[in-house]
Design an enzyme around this catalytic site. Structure first.
Site, PDB file in Angstrom:
ATOM      1  N   GLU A 234      -5.604  -4.192  -0.831  1.00  0.00           N
ATOM      2  CA  GLU A 234      -5.899  -5.322   0.068  1.00  0.00           C
ATOM      3  C   GLU A 234      -7.005  -6.229  -0.470  1.00  0.00           C
ATOM      4  O   GLU A 234      -7.274  -7.280   0.092  1.00  0.00           O
ATOM      5  CB  GLU A 234      -6.348  -4.786   1.443  1.00  0.00           C
TER       6      GLU A 234
ATOM      7  N   LYS B  40     -14.981  16.852  10.563  1.00  0.00           N
ATOM      8  CA  LYS B  40     -15.860  16.736  11.725  1.00  0.00           C
ATOM      9  C   LYS B  40     -16.232  18.140  12.199  1.00  0.00           C
ATOM     10  O   LYS B  40     -15.451  18.832  12.829  1.00  0.00           O
ATOM     11  CB  LYS B  40     -15.174  15.948  12.829  1.00  0.00           C
TER      12      LYS B  40
ATOM     13  N   THR C 187       0.885  -1.173   0.000  1.00  0.00           N
ATOM     14  CA  THR C 187       0.000   0.000   0.000  1.00  0.00           C
ATOM     15  C   THR C 187       0.917   1.215   0.000  1.00  0.00           C
ATOM     16  O   THR C 187       2.030   1.150   0.525  1.00  0.00           O
ATOM     17  CB  THR C 187      -0.896   0.044   1.242  1.00  0.00           C
TER      18      THR C 187
HETATM   19  P1  ADP Z   1      -3.227   3.542  -2.390  1.00  0.00           P
HETATM   20  O1  ADP Z   1      -3.897   4.322  -1.297  1.00  0.00           O
HETATM   21  O2  ADP Z   1      -1.974   2.904  -1.997  1.00  0.00           O
HETATM   22  O3  ADP Z   1      -3.250   4.224  -3.699  1.00  0.00           O
HETATM   23  P2  ADP Z   1      -5.364   1.725  -2.929  1.00  0.00           P
HETATM   24  O4  ADP Z   1      -5.652   1.852  -4.368  1.00  0.00           O
HETATM   25  O5  ADP Z   1      -5.370   0.405  -2.344  1.00  0.00           O
HETATM   26  O6  ADP Z   1      -3.989   2.245  -2.631  1.00  0.00           O
HETATM   27  O7  ADP Z   1      -6.315   2.685  -2.153  1.00  0.00           O
HETATM   28  C1  ADP Z   1      -7.580   2.240  -1.759  1.00  0.00           C
HETATM   29  C2  ADP Z   1      -8.397   3.391  -1.297  1.00  0.00           C
HETATM   30  O8  ADP Z   1      -8.673   4.283  -2.368  1.00  0.00           O
HETATM   31  C3  ADP Z   1      -9.744   3.011  -0.784  1.00  0.00           C
HETATM   32  O9  ADP Z   1      -9.680   2.570   0.553  1.00  0.00           O
HETATM   33  C4  ADP Z   1     -10.515   4.311  -0.929  1.00  0.00           C
HETATM   34  O10 ADP Z   1     -10.267   5.201   0.137  1.00  0.00           O
HETATM   35  C5  ADP Z   1      -9.929   4.900  -2.175  1.00  0.00           C
HETATM   36  N1  ADP Z   1     -10.786   4.620  -3.325  1.00  0.00           N
HETATM   37  C6  ADP Z   1     -10.646   3.645  -4.234  1.00  0.00           C
HETATM   38  N2  ADP Z   1     -11.612   3.718  -5.160  1.00  0.00           N
HETATM   39  C7  ADP Z   1     -12.396   4.763  -4.831  1.00  0.00           C
HETATM   40  C8  ADP Z   1     -13.572   5.340  -5.394  1.00  0.00           C
HETATM   41  N3  ADP Z   1     -14.120   4.902  -6.495  1.00  0.00           N
HETATM   42  N4  ADP Z   1     -14.110   6.399  -4.747  1.00  0.00           N
HETATM   43  C9  ADP Z   1     -13.560   6.887  -3.621  1.00  0.00           C
HETATM   44  N5  ADP Z   1     -12.454   6.384  -3.056  1.00  0.00           N
HETATM   45  C10 ADP Z   1     -11.884   5.333  -3.645  1.00  0.00           C
END
Ligand code: ADP
Length: 543
Positions: free
Chosen positions: A330, A439, A185
């Site tokens: 994940e 918040k 991540t």
């Molecule tokens: P990184 O943060 O390392 O780029 P990830 O792609 O695994 O890795 O990130 C996942 C996160 O991205 C999710 O937990 C969410 O917060 C955000 N995310 C992914 N897709 C969307 C979406 N369509 N809309 C809003 N947030 C998203």
């Protein structure tokens, strides 16, 4: 009594066998890192991945060894994944957009033995390699003619290295739970954490991904994963495309609007996938230079929220459907995709876009729930939001070396760190990352909703919202805007545009204009940096 069916382990290389045998002629087109367009097909990719597996075995690579890759999406990167998994080793994708120290930290954590790298990244690797004692060999994804000069020891050209063996090889028979891939991540919050995919999870994830209500992929598609393989397991495309024999178009290093448009149109791409920032540059390119997208059926947009204005632009200007997707490293990574179920299919106009901006519903194999802070389930009423938790066969059961154990509970639920609500038909909508939600006076304001609204203003290129300290309300929203080229919107015109479209108390307390918004290595708005940059900022009237 047990069933009397065969135990046929779900192994990654079975997918490339299938594609090579039954869809052998289907094209894999890549913009090569060296420049020209390169064409191959599944039959050849299979042969070369067998050859690669044999070559790795010759070098003494064993089950469980970590093989790093730092590369754009090309046929070589694709065949490398299958070659690596075919000897039971583990592909470990590195994100070149991270800082060298972070990359070295990740490589040391994973103890990578080999690194496969594109010529573009050699200068970066020259800095990193000396910091990684486990690294034995650097294999450059090119041929002898294009090899860059380097002072690093143990560097070889991939084509020369590969040519030392033939493709007469039998894949290893492995337990399907054997590790196949690794992706960290990006550590926007804390140290990066390693996610380890298994052969089984990759295959089951592909079955989920290709379904009609998900990516809807088949053998007549030509899929272009613009999302790099190093972002969240490449969204699984390296397995889902060959599973159904979809052709693949690989953008290589050409990630700008014009290069992407060229491939979309010249290679008649039918489905494509990437984060919103990529589509922003494509749409801007099309606005300036004209062009249409007659072959493209759908664009999968995820990684950050797809703004409504983007979904509308694709549909109304180019007749392309946006499939809004949510997922995480994940989760291999698909969690939900927003296709329209019969309950919503007949909606039109704004009501239809209201649904299409949601992140969508999960495939079979992803269980979801939303809970309050005490783990009590929250109703699926389309408005009450809480923590989003997931489980399933392609969801991580823990991080590498058991970091972040508090995110997993004893019943297998993984706390995503996202805040979301569900509606009565099981459509999920993300309101925020739990760390970004604003918040205000004990109530929560969604930064994502405000950003999506602001970016719909015709003179706004990009928008970010963060919570800033307020003496009375605790936090209030501050809207940060990048103007479109040549435009000069005022604070008042932006607030007027938003007024009436959200609750009064959600309205940002101030609007500021910047030339650039910082992004993470995966193209998301880097809120931690924005908060730091603006830590001394005082809201008007809140001195
Ligand atoms: P990184 O943060 O390392 O780029 P990830 O792609 O695994 O890795 O990130 C996942 C996160 O991205 C999710 O937990 C969410 O917060 C955000 N995310 C992914 N897709 C969307 C979406 N369509 N809309 C809003 N947030 C998203």
């Amino acid at each position: 009594m047990l069933g009397l069916m065969q135990d046929w382990p779900m192994l990654c290389h079975r997918v490339i066998d299938h594609a090579g045998l039954y869809h052998g002629g289907r094209e894999i087109v890549s913009r090569s890192v060296e420049g020209p367009i390169h064409r191959t097909n599944y039959k050849e990719v299979r042969e070369r991945s067998l050859q690669m597996a044999k070559r790795l075995e010759k070098d003494g690579i064993k089950v469980g060894d970590r093989m790093a890759t730092m590369a754009w999406n090309t046929w070589r990167h694709l065949e490398a994944w299958f070659g690596i998994t075919g000897v039971g080793a583990i592909y470990h994708t590195l994100n070149p957009r991270l800082f060298p120290d972070q990359i070295a930290w990740i490589m040391n954590d994973a103890e990578d033995r080999f690194l496969f790298v594109d010529i573009t990244f050699m200068p970066l690797i020259e800095k990193i390699a000396p910091m990684v004692p486990s690294l034995e060999k650097v294999i450059v994804f090119t041929d002898a003619a294009h090899m860059p000069e380097t002072a690093l020891p143990n560097v070889v050209a991939y084509e020369d290295w590969l040519a030392e063996v033939d493709s007469d090889f039998e894949w290893l028979e492995l337990d399907e739970k054997t590790a196949a891939g690794m992706c960290y991540t990006s550590g926007t919050t804390g140290d990066p954490k390693g996610v380890v995919y298994s052969h089984r999870s990759n295959i089951l994830h592909s079955y989920m991904a290709v379904q009609p209500d998900m990516m809807n992929l088949g053998s007549s598609d030509r899929m272009m994963p613009v999302v790099p393989f190093f972002h969240a397991n490449g969204w699984g495309t390296a397995f889902s495309c060959p599973m159904v024999g979809a052709g693949m178009v690989m953008p290589g290093p050409g990630m700008d609007g014009q290069s992407i448009y060229e491939l979309l149109s010249e290679e008649r791409v039918t489905v494509t996938a990437a984060v919103p920032t990529v589509w922003l540059s494509l749409l801007q390119h099309l606005d300036k230079s004209g062009g249409d997208l007659p072959d493209l059926k759908s664009v999968i947009i995820g990684g950050s929220a797809a703004p409504r204005s983007m979904i509308k632009a694709f549909k109304e200007k180019y007749d392309v459907d946006v499939l809004h997707a949510w997922g995480m490293t994940e989760m291999s990574p698909i969690g939900t995709i927003c296709s329209l179920k019969p309950e919503y299919a007949a909606l039109e106009g704004d009501q239809r876009y209201d649904i299409l901006t949601k992140q969508g519903h999960p495939p079979f194999g992803v269980e979801m729930k939303i809970t309050d802070d005490d783990n009590k389930p929250i109703d699926w009423d389309g408005k009450s939001f809480g923590r989003l938790k997931v489980r399933g066969p392609a969801v991580a059961s823990s991080y590498y070396k058991n970091r972040g154990a508090e995110q997993f509970d004893e019943r297998g639920w993984f706390d995503t760190g996202d805040v979301a609500y569900m509606d009565q038909y099981g459509y999920m909508q993300i309101t925020d990352r739990s760390k970004d939600v604003i918040k205000s006076g004990g109530e929560w304001i969604s930064s994502i909703d405000l950003e999506n609204l602001a970016v719909g203003h015709p003179e706004v290129a990009e928008a970010a919202v963060i919570g800033v300290h307020h003496p009375k309300w605790d936090e209030r929203p501050l809207l940060i805007i990048v103007k479109k080229d040549g435009a000069n919107p005022s604070k008042e015109s932006i607030l007027q545009f938003m007024d009436g479209k959200i609750a009064k108390w959600w309205m940002p307390d101030d609007v500021i204009f910047v030339s650039e918004i910082p992004h993470t290595a995966t193209g998301k708005i880097l809120k931690t940096k924005l908060r730091e940059q603006l830590k001394d900022y005082k809201l008007p009237g809140a001195a």
